[in-house]
Design an enzyme around this catalytic site. Structure first.
Site, mmCIF file in Angstrom:
data_model
loop_
_atom_site.group_PDB
_atom_site.id
_atom_site.type_symbol
_atom_site.label_atom_id
_atom_site.label_comp_id
_atom_site.label_asym_id
_atom_site.label_seq_id
_atom_site.Cartn_x
_atom_site.Cartn_y
_atom_site.Cartn_z
ATOM 1 N N SER A 190 -2.758 -35.941 -48.053
ATOM 2 C CA SER A 190 -1.287 -36.162 -48.926
ATOM 3 C C SER A 190 -0.854 -38.181 -48.072
ATOM 4 C CB SER A 190 -0.980 -36.060 -49.440
ATOM 5 O OG SER A 190 0.018 -34.998 -48.178
ATOM 6 N N SER A 235 10.425 -30.573 -35.300
ATOM 7 C CA SER A 235 10.962 -31.758 -34.003
ATOM 8 C C SER A 235 12.477 -31.407 -33.514
ATOM 9 C CB SER A 235 11.106 -32.076 -35.583
ATOM 10 O OG SER A 235 11.876 -33.527 -35.659
ATOM 11 N N TYR A 240 14.654 -33.711 -44.311
ATOM 12 C CA TYR A 240 13.028 -33.964 -43.766
ATOM 13 C C TYR A 240 13.217 -32.877 -42.338
ATOM 14 C CZ TYR A 240 9.771 -34.303 -40.056
ATOM 15 O OH TYR A 240 9.121 -34.250 -38.879
ATOM 16 N N LYS A 277 12.614 -28.088 -41.080
ATOM 17 C CA LYS A 277 12.046 -28.355 -40.397
ATOM 18 C C LYS A 277 13.103 -27.037 -40.025
ATOM 19 C CE LYS A 277 8.181 -30.700 -40.075
ATOM 20 N NZ LYS A 277 7.011 -29.563 -40.039
ATOM 21 N N ASN A 300 8.693 -46.144 -38.393
ATOM 22 C CA ASN A 300 9.118 -45.526 -36.585
ATOM 23 C C ASN A 300 8.382 -46.620 -36.331
ATOM 24 O OD1 ASN A 300 7.590 -42.518 -37.712
ATOM 25 N ND2 ASN A 300 9.705 -42.868 -37.248
ATOM 26 N N ASP A 335 20.781 -43.018 -37.740
ATOM 27 C CA ASP A 335 20.559 -42.927 -35.782
ATOM 28 C C ASP A 335 21.206 -42.495 -35.554
ATOM 29 O OD1 ASP A 335 18.090 -43.985 -36.868
ATOM 30 O OD2 ASP A 335 18.169 -45.818 -35.779
HETATM 31 P P1 NAD Z 1 1.022 -36.866 -40.925
HETATM 32 O O1 NAD Z 1 1.119 -37.597 -41.956
HETATM 33 O O2 NAD Z 1 -0.254 -37.770 -39.706
HETATM 34 O O3 NAD Z 1 0.263 -35.438 -40.954
HETATM 35 C C1 NAD Z 1 0.439 -34.208 -41.735
HETATM 36 C C2 NAD Z 1 -0.806 -33.964 -42.481
HETATM 37 O O4 NAD Z 1 -0.959 -32.836 -43.675
HETATM 38 C C3 NAD Z 1 -1.244 -35.053 -43.110
HETATM 39 O O5 NAD Z 1 -3.047 -35.443 -43.022
HETATM 40 C C4 NAD Z 1 -1.447 -35.264 -44.830
HETATM 41 O O6 NAD Z 1 -2.077 -35.124 -45.715
HETATM 42 C C5 NAD Z 1 -0.875 -33.337 -44.785
HETATM 43 N N1 NAD Z 1 0.079 -32.650 -45.876
HETATM 44 C C6 NAD Z 1 0.591 -32.768 -45.892
HETATM 45 N N2 NAD Z 1 1.523 -31.803 -46.870
HETATM 46 C C7 NAD Z 1 0.131 -30.614 -47.421
HETATM 47 C C8 NAD Z 1 -0.115 -29.627 -48.181
HETATM 48 N N3 NAD Z 1 0.813 -29.331 -48.461
HETATM 49 N N4 NAD Z 1 -1.504 -28.748 -47.540
HETATM 50 C C9 NAD Z 1 -2.165 -29.541 -47.433
HETATM 51 N N5 NAD Z 1 -1.435 -30.739 -46.302
HETATM 52 C C10 NAD Z 1 -0.549 -31.456 -46.416
HETATM 53 O O7 NAD Z 1 1.909 -36.476 -39.790
HETATM 54 P P2 NAD Z 1 1.768 -35.765 -37.931
HETATM 55 O O8 NAD Z 1 2.882 -37.455 -37.514
HETATM 56 O O9 NAD Z 1 0.614 -35.782 -37.397
HETATM 57 O O10 NAD Z 1 2.869 -34.647 -38.170
HETATM 58 C C11 NAD Z 1 2.390 -33.577 -38.088
HETATM 59 C C12 NAD Z 1 3.304 -32.696 -37.771
HETATM 60 O O11 NAD Z 1 4.380 -32.775 -37.233
HETATM 61 C C13 NAD Z 1 4.667 -32.468 -39.901
HETATM 62 O O12 NAD Z 1 4.656 -31.393 -39.880
HETATM 63 C C14 NAD Z 1 6.040 -33.548 -38.716
HETATM 64 O O13 NAD Z 1 6.834 -33.046 -39.896
HETATM 65 C C15 NAD Z 1 6.399 -33.152 -37.340
HETATM 66 N N6 NAD Z 1 6.251 -33.972 -36.643
HETATM 67 C C16 NAD Z 1 5.634 -35.085 -36.742
HETATM 68 C C17 NAD Z 1 6.764 -35.880 -35.152
HETATM 69 C C18 NAD Z 1 6.128 -37.583 -35.724
HETATM 70 O O14 NAD Z 1 7.290 -38.578 -34.971
HETATM 71 N N7 NAD Z 1 5.076 -37.774 -35.534
HETATM 72 C C19 NAD Z 1 7.379 -35.899 -35.006
HETATM 73 C C20 NAD Z 1 8.083 -34.032 -35.494
HETATM 74 C C21 NAD Z 1 7.639 -33.465 -35.775
HETATM 75 C C1 WQD Z 2 13.476 -44.834 -32.224
HETATM 76 C C2 WQD Z 2 14.147 -45.603 -32.242
HETATM 77 C C3 WQD Z 2 15.495 -46.494 -33.955
HETATM 78 C C4 WQD Z 2 12.321 -48.845 -36.012
HETATM 79 C C5 WQD Z 2 11.998 -40.600 -36.232
HETATM 80 C C6 WQD Z 2 12.080 -39.102 -37.550
HETATM 81 C C7 WQD Z 2 11.988 -37.948 -36.503
HETATM 82 C C8 WQD Z 2 10.700 -37.378 -35.625
HETATM 83 C C9 WQD Z 2 9.961 -39.021 -34.956
HETATM 84 C C10 WQD Z 2 9.803 -35.909 -37.502
HETATM 85 C C11 WQD Z 2 15.679 -45.104 -32.662
HETATM 86 C C12 WQD Z 2 14.393 -47.767 -33.263
HETATM 87 C C13 WQD Z 2 12.973 -48.412 -34.942
HETATM 88 C C14 WQD Z 2 12.559 -50.183 -36.288
HETATM 89 C C15 WQD Z 2 13.870 -49.848 -34.139
HETATM 90 N N1 WQD Z 2 9.784 -37.340 -36.523
HETATM 91 N N2 WQD Z 2 14.008 -48.487 -34.557
HETATM 92 N N3 WQD Z 2 13.424 -50.664 -35.188
HETATM 93 O O1 WQD Z 2 14.507 -42.010 -35.915
HETATM 94 O O2 WQD Z 2 14.612 -41.489 -32.828
HETATM 95 O O3 WQD Z 2 12.656 -40.472 -35.419
HETATM 96 O O4 WQD Z 2 11.106 -39.654 -35.637
HETATM 97 O O5 WQD Z 2 9.998 -35.199 -36.694
HETATM 98 O O6 WQD Z 2 11.996 -37.098 -37.221
HETATM 99 O O7 WQD Z 2 13.815 -39.505 -37.493
HETATM 100 O O8 WQD Z 2 11.834 -42.595 -34.130
HETATM 101 O O9 WQD Z 2 10.672 -44.477 -33.902
HETATM 102 O O10 WQD Z 2 12.422 -44.678 -36.277
HETATM 103 O O11 WQD Z 2 13.306 -45.128 -34.061
HETATM 104 O O12 WQD Z 2 14.954 -50.690 -33.169
HETATM 105 O O13 WQD Z 2 12.027 -51.285 -36.785
HETATM 106 O O14 WQD Z 2 13.873 -46.823 -32.255
HETATM 107 O O15 WQD Z 2 17.048 -47.091 -34.619
HETATM 108 O O16 WQD Z 2 16.617 -45.933 -32.122
HETATM 109 P P1 WQD Z 2 13.395 -41.928 -33.979
HETATM 110 P P2 WQD Z 2 12.180 -44.196 -34.703
#
Ligand code: NAD
Ligand code: WQD
Length: 338
Positions: free
Chosen positions: A34, A124, A148, A152, A198, A294
């Protein structure tokens, strides 16, 4: 030892697959694609010379999980699968709760049936909500600000209750801070669909000319330069954290939660200037309004992971910026096969 990676074709999953394969583990990936494509794992195979079979299917579906566990002897699972866009979760809460919670619960059920007890879960730093005292330790109060984040938080709750009720389980809950960067080869990386939410992927697309300029969301926060501060962590450090967590789960019962962060906070402008310096580029930006929801500052206390997992992040901000750009410039269209 064979590890199942749900969401294994995604950003963090594919980097972790590479790390595990290089460390000698067998890897199987289950992903519904997805938010990813098989090309990521094809490139992991190209880089490691080893194959991580990809099963295309949904983690919320019992029959799919049954098939995976019957086809392969799985010793441990890393559960990455989930929807992760904060804004989208506000617009589509039911989709987020259903996907993220059903996946976690179905996985626990099928794992038990097949005698697989070790699970590492992608949580997260978002579960710390707006708690203001930094650095964040694992025992700080939690609470979220969007659906979201609650998926978690609730998944952590469910996993904790299951582990308490069943002493044979080994659950490791990892709270990631802000993962950025890419494998140093530039062959795998983050491939967001549409306009990135992000910071780092946005900066990369400004650098490549795909987007015109960066909006810096607010310069009136109570921080060093007024812009938001975060704990950015190189995705390969994060991947190595999973290796440590898998080893920990193999030798400990119960449930344990760990921060995966560096313990350093960098502002938006710190990151922009580090990116410019590391890559010899200029990033046009303008200061705009704060982004709703934020928080000013967020960074980890990473001591518990150092002490118990024997893991610390090693790569600095310059390396994160160099590797992020290396991926972007070599793959301007991402994997381009979605
Ligand atoms: P991503 O979207 O690249 O990877 C998640 C994967 O899960 C995707 O490949 C998607 O296709 C798959 N997926 C979603 N729902 C599914 C389902 N029901 N069955 C099978 N596959 C499914 O995201 P990521 O950045 O690699 O994140 C991985 C995990 O880490 C996620 O759970 C995310 O919430 C968590 N996380 C990510 C961040 C971040 O900033 N990237 C931060 C904190 C936590
Ligand atoms: C970082 C900083 C923004 C974009 C998010 C999710 C969090 C986690 C990681 C999954 C902040 C600033 C951003 C832009 C900007 N994901 N910014 N201009 O918000 O810390 O965390 O991703 O679990 O749950 O909320 O990350 O990269 O979006 O922002 O100024 O175009 O950059 O305000 O200070 P964030 P981010």
């Amino acid at each position: 030892m064979r590890v199942l990676l749900t969401g294994g074709a995604g950003y963090i999953g594919s980097h972790t697959a590479l790390c595990l394969l290089e460390a000698g583990y067998d890897v199987v990936a289950l992903d519904n694609l997805s938010n990813s494509c098989p090309e990521a794992l094809r490139r992991v195979e190209e880089l490691t010379g080893k194959k991580a079979p990809l099963i295309v299917g949904d983690c919320t579906d019992e029959a799919t999980l049954e098939n995976v566990f019957s086809q392969y002897k799985i010793d441990a699972v890393i559960h990455f699968a989930g929807l992760k866009a904060v804004g989208e979760s506000v617009a589509k809460p039911l989709e987020y709760y259903q996907n993220n919670l059903d996946a976690t619960m179905m996985l626990c059920r099928v794992m038990k049936k097949h005698g697989c007890e070790a699970l590492v879960f992608s949580s997260s730093a978002t579960v710390y909500g707006t708690y203001p005292e930094m650095p964040l330790r694992e025992d700080c109060p939690t609470g979220c600000t969007n659906p979201y984040g609650w998926t978690k938080w609730i998944s952590e709750r469910i996993l904790t209750d299951i582990a308490h009720a069943d002493p044979t389980r080994s659950f490791v809950l990892l709270r990631y801070f802000n993962p950025i960067g890419a494998h140093e080869s530039g062959r795998i990386g983050e491939d967001p669909s549409g306009i990135p939410n992000n910071l780092m992927p946005y900066v990369c697309q400004v650098a490549s000319g795909k987007l015109k300029q960066l909006s810096v969301f607010g310069d009136d926060y109570p921080t060093k330069d007024g812009t938001g501060e975060r704990d950015y962590i190189h995705v390969m450090d994060l991947a190595e954290g999973h290796l440590a967590a898998i080893r920990y789960a193999a030798s400990h019962k119960g449930v344990e939660v760990f921060n995966l962060g560096t313990g350093e906070a960098y502002s938006v402008l710190n990151l922009v200037h580090a990116f410019e310096k590391a890559n010899g580029l200029t990033i046009p930006y303008r200061i705009t309004e704060r982004r709703p929801g934020d928080i000013p500052v967020c960074y980890a206390d990473p001591k518990k992971a150092a002490e118990k997992l024997g893991w610390t992040a090693k790569r600095d901000l310059t390396t994160m910026c160099r590797d992020a750009w290396n991926w972007q410039k070599n793959n301007p269209l991402g994997y381009n096969v979605k």
